[in-house]
Design a protein around this motif. Structure first.
Motif, mmCIF file in Angstrom:
data_model
loop_
_atom_site.group_PDB
_atom_site.id
_atom_site.type_symbol
_atom_site.label_atom_id
_atom_site.label_comp_id
_atom_site.label_asym_id
_atom_site.label_seq_id
_atom_site.Cartn_x
_atom_site.Cartn_y
_atom_site.Cartn_z
ATOM 1 N N ALA A 199 -4.858 -7.128 -56.227
ATOM 2 C CA ALA A 199 -4.986 -5.892 -57.020
ATOM 3 C C ALA A 199 -5.045 -4.684 -56.097
ATOM 4 N N LEU A 200 -5.823 -4.786 -55.026
ATOM 5 C CA LEU A 200 -5.943 -3.659 -54.096
ATOM 6 C C LEU A 200 -4.613 -3.366 -53.413
ATOM 7 N N SER A 201 -3.907 -4.432 -53.032
ATOM 8 C CA SER A 201 -2.605 -4.247 -52.383
ATOM 9 C C SER A 201 -1.636 -3.539 -53.339
ATOM 10 N N GLU A 202 -1.676 -3.892 -54.617
ATOM 11 C CA GLU A 202 -0.802 -3.241 -55.607
ATOM 12 C C GLU A 202 -1.164 -1.756 -55.739
ATOM 13 N N ILE A 203 -2.465 -1.487 -55.781
ATOM 14 C CA ILE A 203 -2.912 -0.089 -55.901
ATOM 15 C C ILE A 203 -2.455 0.719 -54.683
ATOM 16 N N MET A 204 -2.618 0.130 -53.498
ATOM 17 C CA MET A 204 -2.221 0.842 -52.276
ATOM 18 C C MET A 204 -0.714 1.097 -52.258
ATOM 19 N N MET A 205 0.052 0.107 -52.742
ATOM 20 C CA MET A 205 1.515 0.292 -52.790
ATOM 21 C C MET A 205 1.866 1.477 -53.705
ATOM 22 N N LEU A 206 1.181 1.552 -54.842
ATOM 23 C CA LEU A 206 1.449 2.652 -55.785
ATOM 24 C C LEU A 206 1.091 4.000 -55.176
ATOM 25 N N LEU A 207 -0.078 4.037 -54.525
ATOM 26 C CA LEU A 207 -0.552 5.317 -53.991
ATOM 27 C C LEU A 207 0.244 5.762 -52.776
ATOM 28 N N ARG A 208 0.947 4.832 -52.146
ATOM 29 C CA ARG A 208 1.824 5.240 -51.036
ATOM 30 C C ARG A 208 2.970 6.119 -51.552
#
Ligand code: FES
Length: 253
Positions: A199-208
């Motif tokens: 979940a965190l990796s997905e969030i970080m990908m979005l925020l990039r």
């Protein structure tokens, strides 16, 4: 006139058994769909999770791994036991990101089982055809599917550590492996060690890509706003992300 969906399918098979079975199917003229492409490796234990995720990211609708029967691997490291651990974990990861785990199939086929090889290929091709195109059938836009696959691909080194230390079991039969990976204990370990990281990796990908509000992230990723908030709070405390109060949006720190 609607054209029938023809899936893109890839098989990675071990040289000593499953490839022999495929070869025997060929010389014996046992029919199976020609659109299943095969790659030969020396042992099913050589198949890495990254091969599967890359194939799916490149549009493969169904992925087959074939090895020697348990107990028959030609290497002292018993690579087919590594393969079953890797495949079972990958299936759980796929399910977690919304991809149907039935798109990934592991089977044991000996060099003398040409007819079994052809029959598995036919059955799997039929199953994947029924599932339909990867992503669309899961109700995901291509961009969302790519983001989710990329998010888990980035975590592969971490998954390897978790698998080596906590999720690598040794069982005698395939059934026992399946029971372990379906167990409450395994689900707990998956939740505690893997699900939050994804979940965190997905969030970080979005925020990039751009700064977003909690609601926007929840919408895109299919989480509840409170789940997103929980991850944002822990990431913010670790200094990974920051909150822009003017814009009311989160961004990479
Ligand atoms: Fe076939 Fe290892 S050599 S699975």
């Amino acid at each position: 006139m609607a054209t029938e969906f023809k899936p893109r399918m890839l098989g990675i098979v071990c040289n000593w058994c499953c490839y022999g079975g495929a070869d025997l199917a060929g010389v014996s003229r046992f029919q199976y769909p020609p659109y299943i492409r095969l790659i030969r490796v020396m042992c099913s234990g050589r198949v890495d999770m990254s091969f599967i995720l890359r194939a799916l990211a490149n549009g493969t609708d169904g992925m087959f791994i074939g090895g020697c029967h348990l107990g028959d691997c030609h290497y002292v490291t018993h690579g087919n036991h590594d393969a079953i651990n890797m495949v079972e974990l990958t299936k759980k990861i796929l399910a977690n990101i919304g991809v149907n785990p039935a798109r990934l199939r592991l089977e044991w086929v000996s060099a003398g089982e040409g007819i079994r090889f052809a029959s598995i290929m036919n059955e799997f091709a039929e199953q994947v055809t029924e599932l339909g195109p990867l992503g669309k059938s899961e109700g995901m836009e291509d961009s969302d599917l790519k983001l989710k696959l990329e998010a888990v691909t980035r975590l592969i080194p971490y998954f390897r550590v978790v698998q080596n230390e906590r999720l690598h079991v040794r069982r005698d039969t395939e059934q026992e492996y399946k029971e372990y990976y379906a167990s409450v204990e395994c689900d707990r370990l998956f939740r505690e060690l893997i699900a939050d990281k994804i979940a965190l990796s997905e969030i970080m990908m979005l925020l990039r890509e751009k700064s977003l509000s909690t609601g926007e992230m929840a919408n895109i990723l299919g989480f509840t706003p409170s789940e997103i908030s929980r991850h944002l709070i822990s990431s913010a405390s670790q200094g990974l992300i920051r909150y822009d109060a003017d814009q009311k949006r989160f961004a990479i720190a």
